[in-house]
Design a protein around this motif. Structure first.
Motif, PDB file in Angstrom:
ATOM      1  N   GLU A 278      27.003 -27.248  -4.760  1.00  0.00           N
ATOM      2  CA  GLU A 278      25.934 -27.950  -5.461  1.00  0.00           C
ATOM      3  C   GLU A 278      26.510 -29.136  -6.221  1.00  0.00           C
ATOM      4  OE1 GLU A 278      22.749 -27.467  -5.396  1.00  0.00           O
ATOM      5  OE2 GLU A 278      22.956 -25.812  -3.962  1.00  0.00           O
TER       6      GLU A 278
ATOM      7  N   GLY B 145      28.045 -21.733   7.866  1.00  0.00           N
ATOM      8  CA  GLY B 145      26.667 -21.781   7.426  1.00  0.00           C
ATOM      9  C   GLY B 145      26.026 -20.416   7.464  1.00  0.00           C
ATOM     10  N   LYS B 146      24.888 -20.324   6.733  1.00  0.00           N
ATOM     11  CA  LYS B 146      24.172 -19.057   6.680  1.00  0.00           C
ATOM     12  C   LYS B 146      22.877 -19.177   7.463  1.00  0.00           C
ATOM     13  CE  LYS B 146      24.105 -16.772   2.856  1.00  0.00           C
ATOM     14  NZ  LYS B 146      23.800 -16.335   1.462  1.00  0.00           N
TER      15      LYS B 146
ATOM     16  N   LEU C  90      19.249 -18.871   8.193  1.00  0.00           N
ATOM     17  CA  LEU C  90      18.035 -18.757   7.382  1.00  0.00           C
ATOM     18  C   LEU C  90      16.849 -18.252   8.193  1.00  0.00           C
ATOM     19  CD1 LEU C  90      18.228 -22.057   5.268  1.00  0.00           C
ATOM     20  CD2 LEU C  90      18.941 -19.756   4.614  1.00  0.00           C
TER      21      LEU C  90
ATOM     22  N   ASP D  81      21.697 -22.796   6.861  1.00  0.00           N
ATOM     23  CA  ASP D  81      21.924 -23.425   5.555  1.00  0.00           C
ATOM     24  C   ASP D  81      23.386 -23.825   5.478  1.00  0.00           C
ATOM     25  OD1 ASP D  81      22.100 -24.244   2.969  1.00  0.00           O
ATOM     26  OD2 ASP D  81      21.816 -22.237   2.074  1.00  0.00           O
TER      27      ASP D  81
ATOM     28  N   GLY E  74      24.400 -26.048   2.987  1.00  0.00           N
ATOM     29  CA  GLY E  74      24.580 -26.604   1.652  1.00  0.00           C
ATOM     30  C   GLY E  74      24.338 -28.099   1.592  1.00  0.00           C
ATOM     31  N   TYR E  75      23.680 -28.602   2.590  1.00  0.00           N
ATOM     32  CA  TYR E  75      23.369 -30.023   2.633  1.00  0.00           C
ATOM     33  C   TYR E  75      21.947 -30.225   2.122  1.00  0.00           C
ATOM     34  CZ  TYR E  75      23.439 -34.756   4.700  1.00  0.00           C
ATOM     35  OH  TYR E  75      23.408 -36.098   4.917  1.00  0.00           O
TER      36      TYR E  75
ATOM     37  N   THR F 255      19.551 -31.240   3.659  1.00  0.00           N
ATOM     38  CA  THR F 255      18.643 -30.665   4.648  1.00  0.00           C
ATOM     39  C   THR F 255      19.389 -29.605   5.423  1.00  0.00           C
ATOM     40  OG1 THR F 255      19.250 -32.332   6.292  1.00  0.00           O
ATOM     41  CG2 THR F 255      17.330 -32.814   4.891  1.00  0.00           C
ATOM     42  N   GLU F 256      18.641 -28.672   5.967  1.00  0.00           N
ATOM     43  CA  GLU F 256      19.254 -27.606   6.762  1.00  0.00           C
ATOM     44  C   GLU F 256      19.674 -28.141   8.127  1.00  0.00           C
ATOM     45  OE1 GLU F 256      16.363 -27.222   5.231  1.00  0.00           O
ATOM     46  OE2 GLU F 256      16.839 -25.732   3.691  1.00  0.00           O
TER      47      GLU F 256
ATOM     48  N   GLU G 141      26.666 -15.199   8.161  1.00  0.00           N
ATOM     49  CA  GLU G 141      27.381 -16.470   8.109  1.00  0.00           C
ATOM     50  C   GLU G 141      28.094 -16.677   9.432  1.00  0.00           C
ATOM     51  OE1 GLU G 141      29.929 -16.468   4.745  1.00  0.00           O
ATOM     52  OE2 GLU G 141      28.324 -16.972   3.338  1.00  0.00           O
TER      53      GLU G 141
ATOM     54  N   TYR H 105      16.438 -32.485  10.534  1.00  0.00           N
ATOM     55  CA  TYR H 105      17.498 -31.472  10.460  1.00  0.00           C
ATOM     56  C   TYR H 105      18.825 -32.065  10.922  1.00  0.00           C
ATOM     57  CZ  TYR H 105      13.940 -27.828   9.877  1.00  0.00           C
ATOM     58  OH  TYR H 105      12.929 -27.053   9.421  1.00  0.00           O
TER      59      TYR H 105
END
Length: 593
Positions: free
Chosen positions: A39, A72-73, A75, A85, A87-88, A90-91, A111, A125
């Motif tokens: 973040e 990434g995770k 979603l 996800d 952390g950007y 946008t996904e 993940e 995206y």
């Protein structure tokens, strides 16, 4: 030899799992994979919202780059796209079909590694690729597994020519049929969908060629387990085992996870044709460990060694000369085997089945299953040989013959065989005598077949009887009139006789004059000088001869063809061939006699 290997799921705790999410992250970091952007830091409140948004956009934009690998995770998983996800601002999205390359099912919240393909897309995206990231990680794991020998995990997807196709999590490998298991796998189709561990034995990245071997892992595990079991065993131990298989040469017995060979010669003290006579597959038995080869891992077992060797004391129980009952077990060309005790077989040689001179095949005297009484001839416990006799319990025909016959006795028999030197005549069952060619007839016989034939019945006189040597000499000519004696009784010196030339010598010709032979000296063949007899007479030619000399003691007759052609009488000799000229009175007296 089978093993109790752990299954591939259990073995997987030590295998290289390219789909373990913790491992790919570590692997990704080693390959320069970045974690998801964090973040943005707090922005001073004095800034306007627009300035804050612009600052965030600028900061997050600089944290991503095309080709970057990160974690990434998941979603959301849609039919076509899966939202990630990263952390950007946008996904990101990946094609949902890429999730199928994973060996484990991917669900929301998991993940996964991804690679940035495009930062901007019409739908807003970030375009990502899970398959490309996974393949990169898998290839790194494959290279490391090939170099270190560590096992790698994969899932069998389909059967192909020569073996199976294996998915290693985005990269396909080949598992040859010969490398699937320790033994040949007949139904490869049944392995489809199974997760396995294997060793990488060949890698060619350029050609995308990877060859695996599951068998190599199983062999190593079996070797470790065998070594552990072998360390707990010693020669001489008595252990329990289960019969796994039977072969012509023995039985394989599982003794606690390791197989030993029980050779057919170590199953029973008696001879057996096949292990199935004693064991059945699956039967639990006790065996004795005879030998352990710790280098090769081979174990030799014994079953008969659990009981005393009956051969050790056999000579005490059955000394030579003793008699024992037994059962005929086998009949061969050279004799018959008889079981006299449990585990003890003896041989009655063909020559000990009968007293006959020319014995028939052993099957003509005994058959398998016959109960017989035999005499022990010899015991060889060391070599496990027992010699028996059946004929020793029967009357000896030679001894009986010797008791009832003597030299000079007259016998009748049948000709059983003819040789160059004579003929064999069977005078009683089991008794054969030889009539030498010189004893067949008083006439000259070159070969016995001139007078005798096989099967012919003849009479003869016993000339020799040797019981110890079992030899019988016969004579047929003794039953014939003596032609020499007859000739000397009916002929006198000076008589003219008709004769046939039968053979030549350097000094004259031999002439047959009625069953006996006389000699016509070369000087008596012709009035002329003769160099060789064949110059004036021929074999088979018949001529008149005058008797010059008679010698009954030496059985000699002197003849003259020359004298027979003249009326005058030559000088004669009588009796011994002394060369003395007979007087007229002697000649007259001889003629009167």
């Amino acid at each position: 030899m089978g093993i109790n290997a752990r299954n591939d799921d259990e073995r997987g705790t030590n295998a290289m799992d390219v789909n373990n999410m913790e491992q790919p992250v570590t692997e990704a970091q080693s390959l320069g994979v970045s974690p998801a952007p964090t973040e943005p830091e707090a922005i001073p409140t004095s800034e306007s919202f627009g300035d804050l948004l612009g600052s965030l956009d600028e900061q997050t934009t600089t944290t991503l780059a095309v080709g970057q690998m990160l974690t990434g995770k998941v979603l959301a998983i849609g039919e076509d796209l899966t939202v990630i996800d990263i952390g950007y601002k946008t996904e990101g999205v990946i094609p949902t079909e890429e999730l199928q390359i994973s060996l484990k099912e991917i669900t929301i919240g998991d993940e996964i590694p991804v690679i940035v393909k495009h930062l901007e897309s019409p739908d807003g995206y970030v375009k990502l690729s899970y398959a490309e990231a996974q393949r990169k990680l898998v290839w790194a794991a494959i290279d490391r597994a090939f170099k270190t020998g560590a096992p790698i995990t994969g899932r069998i997807t389909e059967r192909i020519k020569g073996g199976l196709k294996v998915n290693l999590g985005g990269v396909e490998a080949f598992l040859p049929a010969s490398q699937v298991d320790l033994r040949q796998v007949r139904n490869l189709e049944a392995w489809k969908g199974r997760e396995i561990e294997a060793r990488v034995i060949k890698v060619n990245r350029r050609q995308q060629n990877i060859v695996l071997s599951r068998r190599a892992l199983l062999e190593e595990e079996e070797a470790r387990r065998r070594a552990q079991i072998l360390s707990q065993l010693e020669e001489g131990y008595i252990v329990e085992g289960r019969v796994k298989s039977l072969a012509d040469y023995g039985a394989f017995v599982d003794i606690g996870g390791i197989d030993g060979l029980l050779h057919i010669t170590d199953i029973s003290w008696k001879k057996i044709a096949h292990p199935k006579e004693v064991f059945t597959v699956g039967e639990v038995i006790q065996v004795k460990i005879l030998k352990i080869d710790r280098e090769t891992g081979r174990i030799n077992l014994g079953y008969k060694q659990l009981w005393p060797n009956p051969w050790d004391t056999l000579a005490e129980r059955l000394p030579p000369g003793s008699r024992v009952k037994g059962k005929v077990t086998r009949v061969t060309d050279y004799g018959a085997f008889v079981e006299v005790e449990e585990g003890i077989e003896g041989l009655i040689h063909a020559s000990e089945l009968t007293w006959e001179k020319r014995p028939k095949h052993p099957s003509k005297y005994v058959s398998p299953g016959d109960e017989v009484l035999v005499e022990v001839l010899q015991v060889d416990a060391q070599n496990r040989r027992l010699s028996l006799s059946l004929r020793q319990l029967q009357p000896d025909p030679w001894r009986l013959f010797a008791e009832t016959h003597s030299i000079g006795a007259r016998v009748r028999g049948r000709v059983r065989g003819i040789t160059d030197f004579g003929a064999f005549v069977e005078v009683e069952k089991g008794i054969e005598g030889l009539v030498h060619v010189s004893d067949i007839s008083r006439r000259r016989v070159k070969h016995p077949s001139e007078v005798l034939k096989k099967g012919q019945e003849v009479e003869a006189i016993i000339k020799e009887l040797d019981l110890a040597a079992r030899r019988l000499g016969l004579s047929m000519k003794e039953l014939e009139p003596d032609p020499w004696e007859e000739f000397f009784n009916t002929h006198r010196v000076g008589d003219i006789v008709r004769g046939k030339v039968v053979r030549f010598a350097s000094f004259g010709a031999f002439v047959d004059v009625g069953g006996v032979e006389g000699l016509c000296h070369i000087s008596e063949l012709s009035d002329e000088h003769v160099e060789k007899p064949e110059d004036v007479v021929q074999i088979g030619e018949e001529l008149d001869f005058r008797i010059l000399r008679l010698n009954p003691e030496e059985r000699r007759i002197a003849l003259s063809a020359r004298a027979a052609r003249h009326d005058r009488e030559p000088a004669y000799t009588i009796g011994e061939d002394t060369g003395r000229i007979a007087s007229l009175g002697e000649i007259a007296r001889q003629r009167e006699e």
